[in-house]
Design a protein around this motif. Structure first.
Motif, PDB file in Angstrom:
ATOM      1  N   HIS A 114       9.970   4.015   3.807  1.00 38.96           N
ATOM      2  CA  HIS A 114      10.804   4.400   3.519  1.00 38.96           C
ATOM      3  C   HIS A 114      11.116   5.505   4.272  1.00 38.96           C
ATOM      4  CE1 HIS A 114      11.536   3.804  -0.694  1.00 38.96           C
ATOM      5  NE2 HIS A 114      11.250   2.983  -0.854  1.00 38.96           N
ATOM      6  N   LYS A 115      10.576   6.406   5.576  1.00 42.64           N
ATOM      7  CA  LYS A 115      10.341   7.780   6.424  1.00 42.64           C
ATOM      8  C   LYS A 115      11.156   6.403   7.939  1.00 42.64           C
ATOM      9  CE  LYS A 115       7.498  10.519   9.455  1.00 42.64           C
ATOM     10  NZ  LYS A 115       6.409  10.154  10.528  1.00 42.64           N
ATOM     11  N   VAL A 116      11.174   4.568   7.460  1.00 37.45           N
ATOM     12  CA  VAL A 116      11.695   4.629   8.856  1.00 37.45           C
ATOM     13  C   VAL A 116      12.929   4.500   8.503  1.00 37.45           C
ATOM     14  CG1 VAL A 116      11.917   2.774  10.206  1.00 37.45           C
ATOM     15  CG2 VAL A 116       9.303   3.122   9.904  1.00 37.45           C
ATOM     16  N   GLY A 117      13.284   4.201   7.369  1.00 37.00           N
ATOM     17  CA  GLY A 117      14.840   4.111   6.497  1.00 37.00           C
ATOM     18  C   GLY A 117      15.262   2.935   5.550  1.00 37.00           C
ATOM     19  N   THR A 133       1.280  -1.486   0.272  1.00 30.59           N
ATOM     20  CA  THR A 133      -0.095   0.579   0.002  1.00 30.59           C
ATOM     21  C   THR A 133       0.728   0.899  -0.225  1.00 30.59           C
ATOM     22  OG1 THR A 133      -0.111   0.292   2.624  1.00 30.59           O
ATOM     23  CG2 THR A 133      -1.776  -1.276   1.441  1.00 30.59           C
ATOM     24  N   LEU A 134       0.616   2.611  -0.904  1.00 35.22           N
ATOM     25  CA  LEU A 134       1.085   3.988  -0.226  1.00 35.22           C
ATOM     26  C   LEU A 134       2.098   4.204   1.210  1.00 35.22           C
ATOM     27  CD1 LEU A 134       2.723   5.816  -2.448  1.00 35.22           C
ATOM     28  CD2 LEU A 134       0.372   7.095  -2.043  1.00 35.22           C
ATOM     29  N   ASP A 135       0.291   3.856   2.144  1.00 34.47           N
ATOM     30  CA  ASP A 135       1.384   3.845   3.374  1.00 34.47           C
ATOM     31  C   ASP A 135       2.043   3.440   3.767  1.00 34.47           C
ATOM     32  OD1 ASP A 135       0.262   5.606   5.609  1.00 34.47           O
ATOM     33  OD2 ASP A 135      -0.245   3.465   6.404  1.00 34.47           O
ATOM     34  N   ARG A 136       2.372   2.014   3.045  1.00 36.00           N
ATOM     35  CA  ARG A 136       3.810   0.891   3.615  1.00 36.00           C
ATOM     36  C   ARG A 136       5.090   1.942   3.301  1.00 36.00           C
ATOM     37  NH1 ARG A 136       0.469  -4.456   3.435  1.00 36.00           N
ATOM     38  NH2 ARG A 136       0.056  -4.053   6.046  1.00 36.00           N
TER      39      ARG A 136
END
Length: 123
Positions: free
Chosen positions: A95-98, A87-90
């Motif tokens: 990516h935000k997490v690293g 999902t776009l959210d995942r």
């Protein structure tokens, strides 16, 4: 002989681990370590690993949580997330997490997986 890249593959499906491991070892460029259990992976993976292929959906612990803990231990760790349930959210959260990159399962081709791995290793 050239140094091999040390790669960890974390997935709760042994077929995926076996397929990726056999394919990547054929080239002779990689030392592959596989983990069915993300908790074992977390206690084993350290900064000596050049990259991690990490499944998002696992019963013992979710891949995003594993990713967070790997990045906490080693902020420079290169991690490629793998999932059949994107999902776009995942994607954005990983990516935000690293996470360095993202692969969709089933893989279009194993060559594409290796190309993505090479891109990550050379970045």
């Amino acid at each position: 002989m050239d140094t091999k890249y040390k790669i960890a593959i974390v997935d709760d499906e042994s077929e995926i681990l076996n397929m990726l491991s056999r394919f990547l070892q054929r080239s002779g460029k990689y030392e592959i370590v596989t983990f069915l259990n993300p908790l074992t992976a977390l206690s084993t993976i350290d900064s000596t690993y050049d990259a991690v292929l990490l499944d998002i959906m696992m019963p013992q612990m979710g891949g995003l949580e594993v990713l967070e803990k790997l990045i906490e231990k080693n902020p420079e760790q290169k991690v490629i997330m793998m999932t059949a349930y994107s999902t776009l959210d995942r994607v954005l959260k990983s990516h935000k997490v690293g996470a360095t990159h993202y692969l969709m399962k089933p893989f279009n081709s194993l060559d594409a997986v290796e190309k993505k791995l090479q891109d990550v290793l050379q970045s």
